[in-house]
Design an enzyme around this catalytic site. Sequence first.
Site, PDB file in Angstrom:
ATOM      1  N   HIS A  71      44.316  64.292  -8.087  1.00 22.44           N
ATOM      2  CA  HIS A  71      45.329  64.241  -9.142  1.00 22.44           C
ATOM      3  C   HIS A  71      46.701  64.693  -8.634  1.00 22.44           C
ATOM      4  O   HIS A  71      47.728  64.114  -9.002  1.00 22.44           O
ATOM      5  CB  HIS A  71      44.858  65.092 -10.327  1.00 22.44           C
ATOM      6  N   GLU A  74      48.126  61.841  -6.924  1.00 27.41           N
ATOM      7  CA  GLU A  74      48.648  60.877  -7.904  1.00 27.41           C
ATOM      8  C   GLU A  74      50.103  61.226  -8.253  1.00 27.41           C
ATOM      9  O   GLU A  74      50.971  60.358  -8.322  1.00 27.41           O
ATOM     10  CB  GLU A  74      47.768  60.872  -9.159  1.00 27.41           C
ATOM     11  N   HIS A  75      50.355  62.520  -8.455  1.00 26.87           N
ATOM     12  CA  HIS A  75      51.737  62.933  -8.750  1.00 26.87           C
ATOM     13  C   HIS A  75      52.662  62.648  -7.559  1.00 26.87           C
ATOM     14  O   HIS A  75      53.776  62.173  -7.726  1.00 26.87           O
ATOM     15  CB  HIS A  75      51.778  64.436  -9.079  1.00 26.87           C
ATOM     16  N   GLU A 151      50.848  71.552 -16.103  1.00 25.71           N
ATOM     17  CA  GLU A 151      49.989  70.569 -16.779  1.00 25.71           C
ATOM     18  C   GLU A 151      48.627  71.182 -17.090  1.00 25.71           C
ATOM     19  O   GLU A 151      48.075  71.002 -18.173  1.00 25.71           O
ATOM     20  CB  GLU A 151      49.839  69.322 -15.895  1.00 25.71           C
TER      21      GLU A 151
END
Lengths: 461, 435
Positions: A71, A74-75, A151
């Site tokens: 993840h 992904e950022h 997040e």
Amino acid sequence: MLIRLFSIVSLLWAPLAPAGLVDPFRVHEFTLSNGIRLFVREDHRAPVAILQVWYKVGSADESPGLTGISHVLEHMMFKGTERYPGNRFFELIDANGGEENAFTSRDYTVYYELLEQGRLEIAFELEADRMRNLLMREADFEKERRVVMEERRMRTEDRPEALALETLYALAFDNVPYGHPIIGWMGDLEGLTLPDLKDWYARWYSPANARLVVVGDVDPAAIRALAEKHFGRVPAHRPPQRRVVAAVPPRGPRRAVVRAPARLPYLVMGYRTPSLGQGEDDAEPYVLDVISNLLDGGQSARLARRLVRGAEVAASAGTGYNTYGRYDGLFLIDGVPAEGHGVAELEQALLGEIRALREAPVDPDELERVKAQVVAAEIYSRDSISRQASLIGAAETIGLGWRVLNEYVARIQAVTPEQVQAVARKYLVPERRSVVVVEPLPIGGPARPVQAAAGAGEAVR
Amino acid sequence: MIRLLRWVLCVVGLHGALASAAPKIQHWVTEEGLRVYFSPAHELPLLDVNLAFDAGSARDGDHPGLARLTGGMLDEGAGGLDADAIAAAFDGVGATYSASVGRDMAQFSLRTLADAAFSGPALDTFLTVLTRPDFPEGSLARMKRQTLVALEEEKQRPGAVASKAFYRALYGGHPYASPVLGTERSVARITRAEVRGFYRRYYGARNAVLAIVGDLDRAAAERLAARFSRGLAPGERAPALPPVPKIEGAKTIRIPFPSTQAHVFIGQPAVARGDPQWPTLYLGNHILGGGGFSARLVKAVRVERGLSYSVYSAFSPLRAKGPFFIGLQTRTDQARQAVGVAREVLRGFMRDGPTERELEAARDNITGGWPLRFDSNAERIAYLAVIGFYGLPLDYLETFPKRIEAVTVADIRQAFAGHLDLDRMVTVIVGGRAE
């Protein structure tokens, strides 16, 4: 086309079932010279199209200490390449009126651009470029790591139901790598390094591990040409080897408590259940899908009818089950007790519903109602090109192939009351059950007994 | 770079063609005064219907929560059918029914297969629910208890606590201050007679807008509209809402909360639906904090400083002046810094407006992406409902991108100055310990 299909298909099933109205997936399949596979579905309702790039890597590929890395990567994928540095990715998609985003799940990482159909090329150019040419700079990484930690605070740390779900996954899985959160443990996020990310990127982001899906107002041959032009020049790369994990047999039941600032108690339980393509009998995931709908498919389903309205032991209750998965997953049931009822009563009531499924075959009328809903939902899903692309991408990335989508309605229609009972007896049993309860800590003012949807399909953006 | 240039040219060349992708909307008013908005869509065998009443929480009066309870009660019993029978009737044909109540609107929607074998029973049930609700006493008592649980749930979410405090501070004595869910006190006292009275007062044909999208022709849509129109009482349109008073001065509200993040809202009442400067404000906000990663707030708070995962700004136009707000969440010890950065971005934007380059990029994004806004029936019916409810022009979807193209930097600066006042901003921060 629709009429012809209706006349053929309607012979096979009960006359009232609208299955013949389901427009089957017709997907054009291509393999580019470097091994990338491309799937195109035409939908000419509006002059728009979506490109999705699916990488078969998700949190299930992560080892201890590296949780959350898929993840975080992904950022980082939006942080620029040599050719398109800095914010250029966003600027170019934005200038073309596009929408872009990405999401990471346990099984895969997906990037997408939604554009007016004539402007799709920019998405191909940018996605092909960042498949191998990502610049990862220390300064960007440090900031983005902080963003991801925010997040995590937003999604999980300050949400009692999310903490409970995270704990449930950790509790339920022994060796199957679904036990850690997609977003990663906070300590692991702190410990990640830029070389870790570069490694991860080099290992998993390659033609052989990627699939392209396009749905929209497009000509498949033209899309193939676009894909070849942009992705065809990405060098081929040896596909990563994965080890096959054989799940440890479940020896539950297991329980855990999460104490967190909250006003309401909350309960979530999960049964270890097969996913499509993984289990010994591939009818079972469809039966579990039906069971999920029997319990929680609309206001007439059992949980709403019997527990929320009837006994009023639950203020809300729901189920969640993912048909497709790389490993066996969880059949989730969750709920918030109604006023004047405790979490123990709610648990007994939910277990009572599970027992009912095991003890008696479901009434055929009730089963028909569920089937009608499932078929209608399948027809409704054609209203969204993103949804269509996601179904194709997931089926392909899991390894089932898109044709499995066209079996869906028939497989659901074929489920019998006896199968429902047999599958409930086999899987919805104490040995496979894990339960997590939220015990509220004070926020301010006295706490009392919500709404929380079970998160089987969860993904992190 | 050559390739890029070609794309830019492409962008310019396509503007004209795009607007025509907007759905054509047909409009008529039935004999009984029901306003109808219809857009045929024959590509999929679907039918969507949305009935919106001017019966949102702004009509709660002295009974906060009454509008929402009334809306939620319709499918609890109608025409002699109980909640189970109604649910079974929808589910049995695969139809989905939903009710939602906001500050302006109470909306009821149905999605069904268009084939008469399915849409027939689904529409019959939908009509029964909307026109002949029974408001069973037992269901009301349960819904009130469920509402109390929902109110507790709000209290455990710092974002919800912040949002409530924000609306209270912005709207004071105005009906928009009334929380949609109501309060423990008010909900406990609401009676069946009050729910019935609310229904009778606000759920009439003249106070409603019907939107229809799907696989049917005009004649069928007219027949359908006539059934709704005759089934509902004629009723009266709800009176105009009072104007939103100006906030007296800037204020900051801090609410302690045992969370790891502080949830922040900064804003004030700003714009009503139908405001002639709406496209200008929309475009300006896109650059300020509405347009994803290129927006100034996102760059300053997230990209450059890593302070927040989610940071944005928005105008939320309502019948009366709806709010402008900046929203963000950040670790509690960074709240002061994040609020400072956000305020500074807003101040700079109000002072200087966007750059020409930002304006051009935002304009390209909005106009170029316009067909994406209504590429599904679900999105189309949502637009029809809003256009109908707020009496926007029928060609709204066609003209909006053209109006966006005409906006200048000076227009944005002037529109922001006319709608926002930096000296009257409310800041709400929920999270962290009491200071």
